[in-house]
Design a protein around this motif. Sequence first.
Motif, PDB file in Angstrom:
ATOM      1  N   VAL A  76     -28.230 -12.358  28.888  1.00 53.57           N
ATOM      2  CA  VAL A  76     -27.553 -10.682  28.794  1.00 53.57           C
ATOM      3  C   VAL A  76     -25.650 -11.749  28.760  1.00 53.57           C
ATOM      4  O   VAL A  76     -25.196 -12.180  29.556  1.00 53.57           O
ATOM      5  N   VAL A 111     -21.599 -12.089  28.654  1.00 52.58           N
ATOM      6  CA  VAL A 111     -20.679 -11.251  29.306  1.00 52.58           C
ATOM      7  C   VAL A 111     -19.454 -11.731  29.330  1.00 52.58           C
ATOM      8  O   VAL A 111     -19.451 -12.630  29.710  1.00 52.58           O
ATOM      9  N   VAL A 144     -22.008  -8.158  26.362  1.00 52.40           N
ATOM     10  CA  VAL A 144     -21.582  -6.913  27.497  1.00 52.40           C
ATOM     11  C   VAL A 144     -19.873  -7.055  27.642  1.00 52.40           C
ATOM     12  O   VAL A 144     -19.753  -8.744  27.740  1.00 52.40           O
ATOM     13  N   ASN A 177     -16.954  -6.942  30.291  1.00 54.27           N
ATOM     14  CA  ASN A 177     -16.834  -6.585  31.644  1.00 54.27           C
ATOM     15  C   ASN A 177     -15.447  -6.995  32.480  1.00 54.27           C
ATOM     16  O   ASN A 177     -15.331  -8.254  32.928  1.00 54.27           O
ATOM     17  N   VAL A 188     -17.917  -1.848  32.283  1.00 53.42           N
ATOM     18  CA  VAL A 188     -18.536  -2.593  31.906  1.00 53.42           C
ATOM     19  C   VAL A 188     -18.792  -2.030  30.724  1.00 53.42           C
ATOM     20  O   VAL A 188     -19.481  -0.569  30.232  1.00 53.42           O
ATOM     21  N   THR A 234     -21.110  -1.660  26.914  1.00 53.77           N
ATOM     22  CA  THR A 234     -21.968  -1.837  25.939  1.00 53.77           C
ATOM     23  C   THR A 234     -23.077  -1.119  26.224  1.00 53.77           C
ATOM     24  O   THR A 234     -23.061   0.106  26.418  1.00 53.77           O
ATOM     25  N   ALA A 253     -28.351  -4.569  29.307  1.00 51.76           N
ATOM     26  CA  ALA A 253     -27.197  -5.122  30.112  1.00 51.76           C
ATOM     27  C   ALA A 253     -26.630  -3.630  31.071  1.00 51.76           C
ATOM     28  O   ALA A 253     -26.473  -4.645  32.007  1.00 51.76           O
ATOM     29  N   ARG A 254     -26.908  -2.450  30.904  1.00 52.34           N
ATOM     30  CA  ARG A 254     -25.931  -1.796  32.003  1.00 52.34           C
ATOM     31  C   ARG A 254     -26.850  -1.864  33.480  1.00 52.34           C
ATOM     32  O   ARG A 254     -26.513  -1.882  33.999  1.00 52.34           O
ATOM     33  N   PHE A 260     -19.316   2.540  32.806  1.00 54.62           N
ATOM     34  CA  PHE A 260     -20.166   2.464  31.271  1.00 54.62           C
ATOM     35  C   PHE A 260     -19.125   2.608  30.184  1.00 54.62           C
ATOM     36  O   PHE A 260     -18.953   4.110  29.996  1.00 54.62           O
ATOM     37  N   ARG A 315     -18.419  -1.097  24.128  1.00 53.83           N
ATOM     38  CA  ARG A 315     -17.673  -2.666  24.232  1.00 53.83           C
ATOM     39  C   ARG A 315     -16.470  -2.138  23.774  1.00 53.83           C
ATOM     40  O   ARG A 315     -15.382  -2.933  24.645  1.00 53.83           O
TER      41      ARG A 315
END
Length: 401
Positions: A95, A97, A126, A128, A149, A151, A156-157, A176, A179
């Motif tokens: 992943v 980030v 992702v 973040n 976050v 995504t 990925a979560r 969450f 993106r």
Amino acid sequence: FGHDVVCIDKDQSKIDRLHDGVMPIYEPGLDSLVENNVRAGRLSFTTDLAEGIAGAGAIFIAVGTPSRRGDGHADLSFVHAVAREIGQSLSNDAVVVTKSTVPVGTGDEVERILAESGTPHRVAVVSNPEFLREGAAIKDFKIPDRVVVGTDSERARELMRELYRPLFLNETPILFTSRRTSELIKYAANAFLAVKITFINEMADLCEAVGANVQEVSRGIGLDGRIGRKFLNAGPGYGGSCFPKDTLALTKTANEPNSPVRIVDTVVEVNAARKKAMAEKVIKAMGGDVEGKTIGVLGLAFKQNTDDMRDAPSLDIVPALMEAGATVRAYDPEAMHEASKLMSGIEYADSAYEAIKGADAMVIITEWDQFRALDLDRVKRHRAAFGFFRDRRPELYGRLV
Ligand code: UDX
């Protein structure tokens, strides 16, 4: 948090110094945090990207996104370059980030670059964003107000939830989002804070004009839960590595789809003008002429607890005072080395008291705690003609007096 972390940088000397336990920046508590984790075998440093990311579940992109020369857009060349290199070097599913502050849509770009690299491995991208303040970065990381976050990937979560699991203990909200939303949250947060500071700065000017006290106005409005007390300290204009470049980048991002953020446009303009106007304010307070006068300047960094000079108000104020004929004798607990690379002609002192010895005026630019605790009787003994420290209220710290 107990994870194994490999830090990768192209700068060999930075990595060498980290191996020797020398931090590339001043940040309270960073050296012992690094030392403890190196000793525990969880933290290492390398210039070899392929080796550094081998076996990694998450790869954080944390490169700089400075303002692009000329147009103020965020310069994404480092982000793109590192994405390309990651794509070429991946040896497992991962992943990726993005921690760097990047304009909306950059995650899509990173995804495209990774796909173009032809990597056979599965990669999710992702967003973040980080909300750390310099000088309080470790605390902000360990006890954040929230983690964002962005995504669409469930895999990925899951991984991000696992990474931040230690924060569940203090019930940190983990938000969450998509993106693009996450990318915008970062800019919106910084821009909002910049608006708040600029608002109180203008109120400070108004207070001076009408005989009111801005600290009390700040408290009076800040106690309203809808407004909040934080980031209502008036000062010489915000600086640093984020607010100036992020507010500017947000206005650029907004102009393209013709959805201007006029309030942020104005904040950018007002803040730049404020930094310039500060020197005039000092000169006026000293009777309109500083030719041949000595001004003791306390604090050069853009804020306390850092040696960072990026977009520091001192970079506008100090040269303007010198251009007007003043001698500037300055002291900053951490930033004098950085400042000496950016400004010439300053006399540096070994302490705050040394800086103001015999000076015609003292200007506090950065709100270091040690200036808050200055012994004013000693200050008085040190001065020859003490220009305009008009007021002994401790809350005046951090403002130009
Ligand atoms: C900022 C954001 O706070 C952080 O969330 C983001 O990740 C990075 O940018 P930082 O630049 O380290 O952090 O410093 P911050 O404490 O936010 O201060 C920025 C500037 O605003 C400084 O020049 C500071 O002196 C000024 N400021 C801050 C004020 O003038 N008044 C205030 O009340 C608060």
